[in-house]
Design an enzyme around this catalytic site. Sequence first.
Site, PDB file in Angstrom:
ATOM      1  CB  SER B 189      -0.942   0.063   1.306  1.00 39.33           C
ATOM      2  OG  SER B 189      -0.164  -0.239   2.323  1.00 39.33           O
ATOM      3  N   GLY B 205       1.351  -6.493   5.815  1.00 36.79           N
ATOM      4  CA  GLY B 205       0.822  -7.902   6.246  1.00 36.79           C
ATOM      5  C   GLY B 205       1.622  -8.121   7.524  1.00 36.79           C
ATOM      6  N   GLY B 206       1.720  -7.324   8.473  1.00 39.80           N
ATOM      7  CA  GLY B 206       2.491  -7.611   9.768  1.00 39.80           C
ATOM      8  C   GLY B 206       1.263  -8.363  10.679  1.00 39.80           C
ATOM      9  CG  ASN B 275       2.047  -4.798  14.053  1.00 37.97           C
ATOM     10  OD1 ASN B 275       1.512  -4.086  13.230  1.00 37.97           O
ATOM     11  ND2 ASN B 275       1.860  -6.207  14.373  1.00 37.97           N
ATOM     12  CG  ASP B 318      -1.478  -3.145  15.908  1.00 40.37           C
ATOM     13  OD1 ASP B 318      -0.386  -3.196  15.404  1.00 40.37           O
ATOM     14  OD2 ASP B 318      -2.600  -2.972  15.538  1.00 40.37           O
TER      15      ASP B 318
END
Lengths: 151, 560
Positions: B189, B205-206, B275, B318
């Site tokens: 993104s 994608g974390g 994160n 997060d």
Amino acid sequence: MTIAQDRESLLAELGGQNKATIGAVLGTGSIAKASERPDGTMEATIRIPEDAMAWEPGVLIMPHAGILELTIINDDKNTHACLLPSNGDRQFIGLLNHSKGTATLELDGPGCYWYGSPAGNDEGRGLQAAIVVTGEVPPEAKLDRPAQPRP
Amino acid sequence: MTLEYVDAGKAFNHSQLSNLPHSAPDVTRGVNYERILQARSESQNWITYYGDYDGKRHSLLDEINAENVKNLKVAWIFQASATGMIASTSTYAFEACPLVVDGVMFVTGWDGWLWALDAKTGEQLWRYKHAIPIDVTLCCANVNRGCAVANGKVFMVTQNAQLVALDATNGRKVWQKTIGDVRAGESASIAPLVIKDTLITGSAGGEYGVRGHIDCWDLETGEQRWRTYTVPKPGEPGSETWPADGEAWQRGGANHWVTGTYDPELNLYYAGTGNPAPDFDGEVREGDNLYTDSVVALDVDTGEIKWHYQFTPHDLWDYDSTMEMTLFERDGKKLMAHFDKNGYMFVLDRTNGELQHVTPFVDRIDWGVITRDGKVTPRKYPDKEGEPCHFFPGPAGAKEWTHASYNPEHDLFYVPVADVGATATRRRREFKEGMPYWGAAVEVDIDNMAGSVSAFDSHGEEKWRHRLNNMPMAASTLSTAGDVVFAGTPSGEFLALHAETGEKLWSFQCGSGHHSSPSTFTVDGKQHVAVPVGWGGWLEGIVPGMSGQGHGAALIVFAL
């Protein structure tokens, strides 16, 4: 409560236009696999049968990412169209009654794409179907880590 | 008798059924590294993501100023929307910052869209639509933060982790590279950044337990120059911060999903990282978990990590640190400011990562304490299985990805502040590739919310605050030399605030919430302000209390 074994008989109740509900129910069609030429280009035929308001197959499988050459046939006694995904722009073709055309698509993989007939409520009645690209991303795009468990 | 089929011909580009000219002037041909190095000096354009490599989001334009901004009117509107099923249908939204080069605007949307517009009239010149699978794994929305331009091309990443280079005059694809593994839960993104003869990108994608990385690509061919993983393998520097005998590093997160900043003198690219995974279950990844929630300073020629600073060691809330690293100078010192999700403003020496000072910038912080000299003491976190833990700020942070801006004349940062809490209940799960890997049940508060545009000087002292009506800020600010700060609210107001006092000078109801980055430019000598509008994105995390606000998707451009 329905159990899994009833799936085929219940699907038969749903199948077709103006039966269980007004149109065909999403995701209840047939499945087929595109064939592959030696150069890796894939080819397949999709078709609208008479009075079905649905694409056959309902799910088209591409064995890998790349170029798909489609033959598109409208065997219906009505006019439809087809709007398909492809890298760069969506591909459009008008489908007069009893007509036949082609489309060339470029799709990444893996992933599930949909296409439909953007006319009337063709999509809601059932003229929506899937193209499923199977396989993996190129090796160079994979993460540097050991193979991981999958669901 | 067999009836011959009527010949339906061959399918063609859907955009042919429009009045698009399908061409744009060749304005990006002359955009190169030398010009981007001096981007702010050509403030009539906005040629790179932050407007300049330093991330200040500050324009030298001053035709629109604190005196006359009350006369701002809509110049044109570009509308777009989603049709049919798309990935994460409910979340699509503009999150982009529009680029403008000599009268042509380039803006990305959701689901693989990129539009070239006439910056004077809003007329669509050409468009590109990448085909995005509906089942691609997204965390947390179908969005894209923008494109890059150089050497006659436009570059963008796609939700299914592709990097495409397009001919900027007609939108035709020149090259494409796969930059991530969608089966692993990777997506993209980020707005790419052109540096020298390369492009820098990162992965998203974390929340799916991927291993974050930053990549460098040849601008002309797309060949990969280097890849740097932001979670080290066993034996690499930083690996001692992960369990020695475990597999945690393989799924460690630390994704770089927001564009970094760049100091050409130091040859360093400052990348924020995300994160660790699983987000809330720290027991399976004991240690500080480098380089999660950090800034890593990379040598742009090699990708080597020269130094790092971790904002939230062993994160359990997060608290990504992907947001902008704003480069500025004070007392002859090269510094960097960062407003972290964890609620603290950090100022670092950007030559070596040495901490200068830390200051809280939001009212409610109870997850832990960071002292001014950087000592971190966690206090509340999801610890025991099944036991709810409420904390401030929630997982969207005291400032989400949306950007602060910085006016060097006033030494003021204009920060979009969110003050929303959340409850996380630890729920351990085993890792499976492509499946969400949070390690908790999470519920963000839908009431007791607050937010503001707050102005801080570089020492961390708050100078003014424009409070919103019981809602957080969720869009980037824009600073201009006309002493105006522009900021959009979740309820749709586009605000002009006085840069020195925060006084509200003007507002316009855009009809949908803001979650993007405005930019400014001139065309025919007249200053314009562009703001992509539309309420979407990761609303369940940012402001679920307003997730039923209605959607919208329009780019609105204002001028006097």
